[in-house]
Design a protein around this motif. Structure first.
Motif, short mmCIF file in Angstrom:
data_model
loop_
_atom_site.label_atom_id
_atom_site.label_comp_id
_atom_site.label_asym_id
_atom_site.label_seq_id
_atom_site.Cartn_x
_atom_site.Cartn_y
_atom_site.Cartn_z
N ILE B 6 0.67 -1.30 0.14
CA ILE B 6 -0.11 -0.08 -0.09
C ILE B 6 0.88 1.35 -0.05
CG2 ILE B 6 -1.78 1.43 1.24
CD1 ILE B 6 -2.85 -1.28 2.25
N ILE B 7 1.82 1.15 0.77
CA ILE B 7 2.92 2.38 1.05
C ILE B 7 3.69 2.55 -0.54
CG2 ILE B 7 4.80 3.48 2.24
CD1 ILE B 7 3.92 2.06 4.69
N PHE B 8 3.88 1.40 -0.99
CA PHE B 8 4.57 1.48 -2.33
C PHE B 8 3.69 2.01 -3.55
CE2 PHE B 8 5.60 -0.46 -6.46
CZ PHE B 8 6.80 -0.09 -6.56
N VAL B 9 2.42 1.63 -3.41
CA VAL B 9 1.61 2.21 -4.33
C VAL B 9 1.27 3.77 -4.13
CG1 VAL B 9 -0.83 2.31 -5.18
CG2 VAL B 9 0.40 0.31 -4.82
N PHE B 10 1.40 4.22 -2.85
CA PHE B 10 1.02 5.53 -2.45
C PHE B 10 2.38 6.35 -3.12
CE2 PHE B 10 2.08 8.89 0.55
CZ PHE B 10 1.18 9.76 0.22
#
Lengths: 108, 168
Positions: B6-10
């Motif tokens: 999720i943090i990577f997509v953000f």
């Protein structure tokens, strides 16, 4: 890619770097002022650096060459920004504007 | 989907929208803020690539040095360039050229994807000690050349600004 996690997928990084390079090229052609073109050029340099690190890490990552050359790119970008801003201030003092399409002559 | 993904997509979205804001914002200061946001997103991507030293250098050099330098140039060159530009001033030929170059690079990307890699996609662990040893051992000569280049460019920039001041 054997790993199924998203952030170990090489193509995501390559796509982000491709997007940065394309956006930078669009900015260099679209911006009117010299500072805008310089900012877009920084985008292109960042995309290339991201390409270097991602390919060096995830494609049989057996070396530090990608990270070292990304650090070199940062050094070259700093030097280029210094000389380009010196030129921009020089042009602004002479012509009182920094729009690239109105610069017809640089002589004398 | 784990928290890391999720943090990577953000971080990816921050990078992409920051780049869009950098190119498309009409005000130069907003474009600069977009550039800074893009730098932070790319630093996050470097952290996911297990390159924390490069991520720190990204924030330190790009945000701390280059963007601040560009801010000074914007302030010197005058705030009347912060005016909005109407959309009908877009040159259609320039847009076509940028689109053609982008399609060309995207085709290269597609052919690159179709080919198979020799690597297995595993991450080797490179820490900062290896990086510093390579920088001062294997790549010592390019490192010295970079320092010479920066010194010459700083002297050149000072000469340019001083000579333009004398003419006034």
């Amino acid at each position: 890619m054997t790993d199924t996690l998203l952030f170990n997928n090489l193509y995501v990084y390559l796509f982000v770097a491709l997007f940065l390079i394309s956006a930078g090229i669009l900015g260099v052609l679209y911006r009117k002022t010299l500072i805008g073109m310089l900012i877009s050029l920084e985008l292109v340099m960042n995309g290339v650096g991201l390409n270097f690190v991602a390919l060096s890490r995830l494609n049989n990552g057996s070396g530090v060459a990608g990270q070292v050359f990304t650090l070199f790119i940062m050094g070259i970008a700093a030097a280029e920004a210094a000389i380009a801003l010196g030129l921009i201030i020089f042009i602004f003092r002479r012509y009182r504007h920094i729009e690239s399409e109105k610069l017809k002559e640089m002589k004398d | 989907m784990t928290l890391g993904e999720i943090i990577f997509v953000f971080m990816t979205l921050v990078t992409i929208f920051g780049a869009l804001a950098t190119v498309l914002m009409s005000s130069m200061i907003y474009a600069l803020i977009g550039l800074i946001v893009t730098m932070f997103g790319i630093a996050g991507l470097y952290v996911y690539l297990n390159a924390p030293f490069v991520a720190m250098m990204q924030i330190l050099i790009y945000v701390g040095a280059i963007c601040i330098l560009i801010v000074f140039a914007v302030m010197i060159a005058g705030p009347h360039y912060l005016r909005r530009r109407p959309i009908k001033e877009w040159k259609i030929s320039k847009l076509l050229i940028a689109f053609a170059i982008s399609v060309f690079t995207f085709l290269i990307f597609l052919t690159f994807i179709r080919g198979n890699f020799d690597g297995d996609g595993k991450m080797a662990l490179i820490n900062t000690k290896d990086l510093g040893r390579a920088l001062f051992d294997t790549y010592a000569f390019p490192f010295e050349l970079i320092s010479l280049l920066i010194m010459v460019s700083i002297v050149g920039a000072i000469m340019l600004v001083l000579s333009s001041k004398e003419e006034k």
